[in-house]
Scaffold this active site. Structure first.
Site, PDB file in Angstrom:
ATOM      1  N   GLN A   1     144.713 -12.463-101.514  1.00 36.74           N
ATOM      2  CA  GLN A   1     143.386 -12.811-102.033  1.00 36.74           C
ATOM      3  C   GLN A   1     143.096 -12.130-103.372  1.00 36.74           C
ATOM      4  O   GLN A   1     142.089 -12.445-104.003  1.00 36.74           O
ATOM      5  CB  GLN A   1     142.302 -12.455-101.019  1.00 36.74           C
ATOM      6  CG  GLN A   1     142.325 -13.334 -99.774  1.00 36.74           C
ATOM      7  CD  GLN A   1     141.188 -13.011 -98.840  1.00 36.74           C
ATOM      8  OE1 GLN A   1     141.278 -12.093 -98.029  1.00 36.74           O
ATOM      9  NE2 GLN A   1     140.097 -13.762 -98.957  1.00 36.74           N
TER      10      GLN A   1
ATOM     11  N   HIS B   1     141.740 -13.174 -88.702  1.00 29.02           N
ATOM     12  CA  HIS B   1     141.530 -13.885 -89.969  1.00 29.02           C
ATOM     13  C   HIS B   1     142.458 -13.342 -91.058  1.00 29.02           C
ATOM     14  O   HIS B   1     143.105 -14.107 -91.777  1.00 29.02           O
ATOM     15  CB  HIS B   1     140.062 -13.732 -90.374  1.00 29.02           C
ATOM     16  CG  HIS B   1     139.689 -14.377 -91.665  1.00 29.02           C
ATOM     17  ND1 HIS B   1     138.893 -15.504 -91.736  1.00 29.02           N
ATOM     18  CD2 HIS B   1     139.965 -14.054 -92.954  1.00 29.02           C
ATOM     19  CE1 HIS B   1     138.705 -15.848 -93.003  1.00 29.02           C
ATOM     20  NE2 HIS B   1     139.350 -14.966 -93.766  1.00 29.02           N
ATOM     21  N   GLU B   2     142.506 -12.015 -91.189  1.00 30.86           N
ATOM     22  CA  GLU B   2     143.318 -11.419 -92.251  1.00 30.86           C
ATOM     23  C   GLU B   2     144.815 -11.569 -91.963  1.00 30.86           C
ATOM     24  O   GLU B   2     145.614 -11.743 -92.901  1.00 30.86           O
ATOM     25  CB  GLU B   2     142.946  -9.946 -92.445  1.00 30.86           C
ATOM     26  CG  GLU B   2     141.498  -9.693 -92.816  1.00 30.86           C
ATOM     27  CD  GLU B   2     141.028 -10.471 -94.041  1.00 30.86           C
ATOM     28  OE1 GLU B   2     141.868 -10.786 -94.917  1.00 30.86           O
ATOM     29  OE2 GLU B   2     139.829 -10.784 -94.114  1.00 30.86           O
TER      30      GLU B   2
ATOM     31  N   CYS C   1     134.945 -16.682 -95.618  1.00 29.21           N
ATOM     32  CA  CYS C   1     136.128 -16.167 -96.309  1.00 29.21           C
ATOM     33  C   CYS C   1     135.773 -15.947 -97.771  1.00 29.21           C
ATOM     34  O   CYS C   1     135.142 -16.812 -98.401  1.00 29.21           O
ATOM     35  CB  CYS C   1     137.279 -17.167 -96.187  1.00 29.21           C
ATOM     36  SG  CYS C   1     138.795 -16.653 -97.024  1.00 29.21           S
ATOM     37  N   LEU C   2     136.189 -14.810 -98.317  1.00 31.83           N
ATOM     38  CA  LEU C   2     135.894 -14.520 -99.720  1.00 31.83           C
ATOM     39  C   LEU C   2     136.577 -15.514-100.654  1.00 31.83           C
ATOM     40  O   LEU C   2     136.137 -15.678-101.793  1.00 31.83           O
ATOM     41  CB  LEU C   2     136.329 -13.090-100.062  1.00 31.83           C
ATOM     42  CG  LEU C   2     135.640 -11.982 -99.277  1.00 31.83           C
ATOM     43  CD1 LEU C   2     136.122 -10.616 -99.757  1.00 31.83           C
ATOM     44  CD2 LEU C   2     134.122 -12.086 -99.397  1.00 31.83           C
TER      45      LEU C   2
ATOM     46  N   HIS D   1     145.821 -14.826 -93.165  1.00 25.62           N
ATOM     47  CA  HIS D   1     146.019 -14.843 -94.623  1.00 25.62           C
ATOM     48  C   HIS D   1     147.448 -14.459 -95.000  1.00 25.62           C
ATOM     49  O   HIS D   1     148.085 -15.147 -95.810  1.00 25.62           O
ATOM     50  CB  HIS D   1     145.041 -13.881 -95.308  1.00 25.62           C
ATOM     51  CG  HIS D   1     143.756 -14.499 -95.719  1.00 25.62           C
ATOM     52  ND1 HIS D   1     143.676 -15.631 -96.519  1.00 25.62           N
ATOM     53  CD2 HIS D   1     142.467 -14.136 -95.468  1.00 25.62           C
ATOM     54  CE1 HIS D   1     142.410 -15.937 -96.726  1.00 25.62           C
ATOM     55  NE2 HIS D   1     141.656 -15.052 -96.094  1.00 25.62           N
TER      56      HIS D   1
ATOM     57  N   GLY E   1     136.867  -7.840 -94.813  1.00 25.31           N
ATOM     58  CA  GLY E   1     138.317  -7.702 -94.870  1.00 25.31           C
ATOM     59  C   GLY E   1     138.834  -8.422 -96.105  1.00 25.31           C
ATOM     60  O   GLY E   1     138.157  -9.309 -96.646  1.00 25.31           O
TER      61      GLY E   1
END
Length: 208
Positions: A75, A163-164, A121-122, A167, A70
């Protein structure tokens, strides 16, 4: 049972390894923890059209290059309430899509249980830490055309949706950790950062 759900709906046709949007998109730089755009709530999307569609294309391509499940718009440095995903659920079913202006519904405790599993997480490259999340998630929002959208997930996909949504609300998963766990995650990321970025560079040519 269909093997792929696209935009929350079952897909009966075969679906490619990478979402078609990725072919049209360009790779953008992934922001990292500590950058302001990741730590404040994003703005609602109010304009629907080619610019939004192009951003979604770029986000899909960037997500695949970074080996993510995701990716939220902040991000890639854009403070809008939007994320894309390509993720397996608790039954191994693949879910692919995007959600504009997502809102995570509150579920009764009887409708969910907590799974204490690894999460990464990226924007914290290379770090994976156990974090309890509900095993079910329901997100409402819009698609790229402004049409209403509802997406439900279980297992790892539920984790991805939560999670997203965090963000776009200005939170990273490190915010849910203890101070000790956060420091350990940041050390892990620092140790693996060079390796992760080398993989991303190699992947850039592989995404069709």
């Amino acid at each position: 049972m269909p093997s792929v759900f696209v935009q929350g709906r079952p897909s009966t046709a075969s679906y490619p390894p990478f979402a078609p949007e990725a072919r049209r998109g360009s790779v953008r730089r992934v922001t990292e923890v500590g950058e302001e755009v990741l730590h404040k709530p994003c703005r609602d999307v109010t304009e629907f059209g080619p610019d939004l569609a192009a951003l979604i294309d770029d986000m899909f391509r960037t997500m695949y290059v970074a080996e993510g499940a995701g990716l939220a718009a902040n991000q890639v440095g854009v403070a809008l309430r939007l994320f894309v995903y390509d993720c397996l659920d608790g039954d191994g079913v693949r879910h692919v899509g995007h959600i504009v202006n997502p809102a995570l519904e509150s579920l009764e405790p009887s409708a969910r249980r907590l799974l204490d599993e690894g999460e990464g997480c990226l924007s914290v490259p290379g770090a994976v830490v156990a974090l309890p999340r509900p095993d079910r998630a329901v997100v409402r929002g819009l698609d790229r055309d402004g049409e209403p959208l509802l997406v439900e997930g279980t297992g790892y996909f539920a984790r991805c949706l939560a999670h997203e949504t965090d963000h776009v609300n200005g939170h990273v998963y490190l915010d849910r950790l203890s101070a000790r766990e956060r420091k350990a995650a940041l050390r892990q990321s620092a140790d693996r950062r060079e390796e992760i970025f080398a993989r991303r560079t190699a992947n850039a040519a592989a995404v069709g």
